[in-house]
Motif scaffolding. Sequence first.
Motif, mmCIF file in Angstrom:
data_model
loop_
_atom_site.group_PDB
_atom_site.id
_atom_site.type_symbol
_atom_site.label_atom_id
_atom_site.label_comp_id
_atom_site.label_asym_id
_atom_site.label_seq_id
_atom_site.Cartn_x
_atom_site.Cartn_y
_atom_site.Cartn_z
ATOM 1 N N HIS A 131 -87.981 -21.061 -21.732
ATOM 2 C CA HIS A 131 -89.244 -20.715 -22.857
ATOM 3 C C HIS A 131 -89.830 -19.530 -22.735
ATOM 4 N N THR A 132 -90.872 -19.775 -21.094
ATOM 5 C CA THR A 132 -91.164 -19.263 -20.686
ATOM 6 C C THR A 132 -90.998 -17.600 -20.771
ATOM 7 N N LEU A 179 -78.745 -20.588 -33.443
ATOM 8 C CA LEU A 179 -79.742 -20.319 -33.923
ATOM 9 C C LEU A 179 -81.366 -20.730 -34.201
ATOM 10 N N SER A 180 -80.955 -22.026 -33.909
ATOM 11 C CA SER A 180 -82.177 -22.891 -33.240
ATOM 12 C C SER A 180 -82.866 -22.335 -32.187
ATOM 13 N N ASN A 181 -81.915 -21.821 -31.334
ATOM 14 C CA ASN A 181 -82.343 -20.882 -30.136
ATOM 15 C C ASN A 181 -83.201 -19.486 -30.535
ATOM 16 N N VAL A 182 -82.286 -19.159 -31.264
ATOM 17 C CA VAL A 182 -83.274 -17.776 -31.887
ATOM 18 C C VAL A 182 -84.536 -18.509 -32.725
ATOM 19 N N ALA A 183 -84.729 -18.940 -33.167
ATOM 20 C CA ALA A 183 -85.858 -19.413 -34.208
ATOM 21 C C ALA A 183 -87.092 -20.105 -32.962
ATOM 22 N N ALA A 184 -86.238 -20.543 -32.388
ATOM 23 C CA ALA A 184 -87.638 -21.326 -30.771
ATOM 24 C C ALA A 184 -87.953 -19.994 -29.975
ATOM 25 N N ALA A 185 -87.063 -18.750 -29.994
ATOM 26 C CA ALA A 185 -87.410 -18.260 -28.690
ATOM 27 C C ALA A 185 -88.291 -16.417 -29.491
ATOM 28 N N VAL A 186 -88.006 -16.745 -31.126
ATOM 29 C CA VAL A 186 -88.976 -15.839 -32.163
ATOM 30 C C VAL A 186 -90.405 -16.620 -32.137
ATOM 31 N N LEU A 245 -89.023 -27.288 -31.177
ATOM 32 C CA LEU A 245 -87.972 -27.422 -32.567
ATOM 33 C C LEU A 245 -85.979 -27.691 -31.113
ATOM 34 N N LEU A 246 -86.237 -27.097 -30.022
ATOM 35 C CA LEU A 246 -85.396 -27.346 -29.432
ATOM 36 C C LEU A 246 -85.337 -28.558 -28.559
ATOM 37 N N LEU A 247 -85.783 -28.795 -27.864
ATOM 38 C CA LEU A 247 -86.026 -30.267 -27.303
ATOM 39 C C LEU A 247 -85.920 -31.794 -28.644
ATOM 40 N N ILE A 274 -84.515 -11.423 -29.699
ATOM 41 C CA ILE A 274 -83.425 -12.432 -30.741
ATOM 42 C C ILE A 274 -82.297 -12.159 -30.035
ATOM 43 N N LEU A 275 -82.566 -11.014 -29.702
ATOM 44 C CA LEU A 275 -80.551 -10.515 -28.988
ATOM 45 C C LEU A 275 -80.795 -11.433 -27.782
ATOM 46 N N LEU A 276 -81.193 -11.356 -26.426
ATOM 47 C CA LEU A 276 -81.304 -11.772 -25.737
ATOM 48 C C LEU A 276 -81.388 -13.791 -26.182
#
Lengths: 382, 277
Positions: free
Chosen positions: A74-75, A237-244, A62-64, A111-113
Amino acid sequence: MTTLDWARLISKDRPGSRVLAILLIAIVAGLLFAPFALTGAKAISICVKIMIFAVLAASFDLLLGYTGIVSFAHTVFFGIGAYGVGIALTRLGASWTSLAAGILTAILLSILLALVIGLFSLRVRAIFFSMITLALSAAAQTLATQLSGLTGGEDGLVFRLPPGLMPNARLLDSKLLGLTIDGKVLCYYLILAMSVTFVLAMLRIVNSPFGRVLLAIRDNEFRAEAIGYPVFVFRTLSNVAAAVFACTSGVMLSLWLRYAGPDASLSFEIMLDILMIVIIGGVGTIYGSVVGATAFLIAQGYLQDLLKASSAASHILPGIDQVLSPDRWMLWLGLLFILAVYYFPAGLVGVLRRPAGKLNAKGGRPAKDRFIMIYRWMGRAR
Amino acid sequence: MPASRSESVSYSNANASQAILRTVDLGVSFGGHQAVNAVSTSFHGGALTAIVGPNGAGKTTYFNLISGQIAASQGEVWLSSENVTALSVSQRARKGLGRAFQLTNLFPRLSVLENIRLVAQSMQSGRHHHGFDFWRIWSDAADLIEHATDILRSVSMAAQLGDPVATLSHGDQRKLEVAMLIAMNPTVYMFDEPTAGMSADEVPVVLDLIRDLKTHSHKTILLVEHKMDVVRDLADRIVVLHNGQLVADGEPAEVINSDIVQEAYLGTRGGARRGLM
Ligand SMILES: Nc1ncnc2c1ncn2[C@@H]1O[C@H](COP(=O)(O)OP(=O)(O)O)[C@@H](O)[C@H]1O
Ligand SMILES: [Mg+2]
């Protein structure tokens, strides 16, 4: 409605090749029937790893592949998911409520991070973002080992799941097709259900109007902004989605292992595994993560066995058995990886989708360029 | 060179409340070099203004200041009655400041159709919330695809819908650049040398599009163009920039024949084209 709308289920993102479609169906079917067909603990554990890493790698894609950003944190989100469940179950007791509390807290924390990382570093150059995430990943490993009161330090946490999910829970009195339906089996299918749902959800996100904007940003962020898309907001937002999604795959890991530790979820090897899976499978395809995870984890799992057999057979020749020693499996995997990247720069999915001899329809790069690009990513990692 | 701005007539002195776009004292300097120097003028609906001047005069930079790619170090940009100087590029774009680029600036790995569809999607506030829609399937919005196809038909590129942009010829990429601006359907169109590098048979297609916009809509059009015959044919007004300053402004015939332009840029009449490059 009588029939399931398959096209909508996969967000009208057709695999684009008959072989790929069959492969994907085979993977899902294989995972579905594995507990009945396979007996070894190792085989089952590889199946579960495939499910977990398919989600983890897809969230990285999603990110890359879709937003064009390289994150090494990501880890960290994987770890937050794993430790979130672990800490909650250790502290609050092995109940469904504490499991839910752990998952919810982990997701909120992710999400917060992700928001904070995004706000501080996504506005600037991509390379800077990568560096920040690299530092963060190192910090998370240190933190997890230092805060031993909470995390169990180097040893990590061993914990019990809610009763229904424990191996000793008998859920059916009689066997089903020769399989004892215990908590472990339930856990397996829970993870499978989560994995399929999350991969389909990510497939939907990348095929939404939002996902199309991410592709535009990947291609030309300057123009994306000029035609009215606030690039920074989309990236965040993409970063948040990937994190979740990475966090949920950490949850899946904890459910299976009943263990959360730094090596299992936060180590840099895992980051490399994710990178390899996405690249082997095909960047920017989501399906690639499923195929890549399957290929990579099977290779990782059985290459050692294969080498053990070969080195035993070749012990007469000094030197050869050194190269074929089971301890060298990482070397062989690395070689396989380089060959794969060189000859199949668009990954397995790219190979399967592309009509032989033609440039792929998405305007795939020539092999050499892709190789250089990947070399640079790896370079950044060091 | 003559620094007088006495050539500024009619338009910039017109009632400011009617102006669609206004720049007030707008300027930027790069390390001491004033690329755009206190340009104050306004642009009105239904009129096409050609912006001319030698290379490095600051025309592109002036556009960048208006659309926000470069932050102004002095002055303001007003869109109708709103001061947009502090807004981001994307905010300005959604408010109706549309921009095409001198150096082709597309999404190379996406299809021709997708390049246009993304623009249309960005401008659509309703269903897709300017792209902030995470759950609908993009290809379900047939109207957007239809709309994008229509625009491509109008630039006679319908046959290349599915081609990745990277495989297009230079001329086709230039046409697509213009088509993307048209797809924005902005209040203000800023064309930066739209026909540069196009083959002779492609130029009229783009010029006809611009002429169409001018006659059939009441839009404000800014056009940076080197070809003087084109300027003479299309422009209602010419603004001349030199060394970042607005040095002449008025009716085309008037500006082209004015002493300042004749002396400073054209030299002899025969050198007109070369002089304005
Ligand atoms: N981002 C920038 N940084 C430094 N100098 C710039 C930048 N953009 C433009 N310039 C300078 O400003 C001047 C005007 O350039 P430009 O606006 O591109 O001219 P034109 O479009 O009229 O040919 C030139 O001298 C150019 O070198
Ligand atoms: Mg220019």
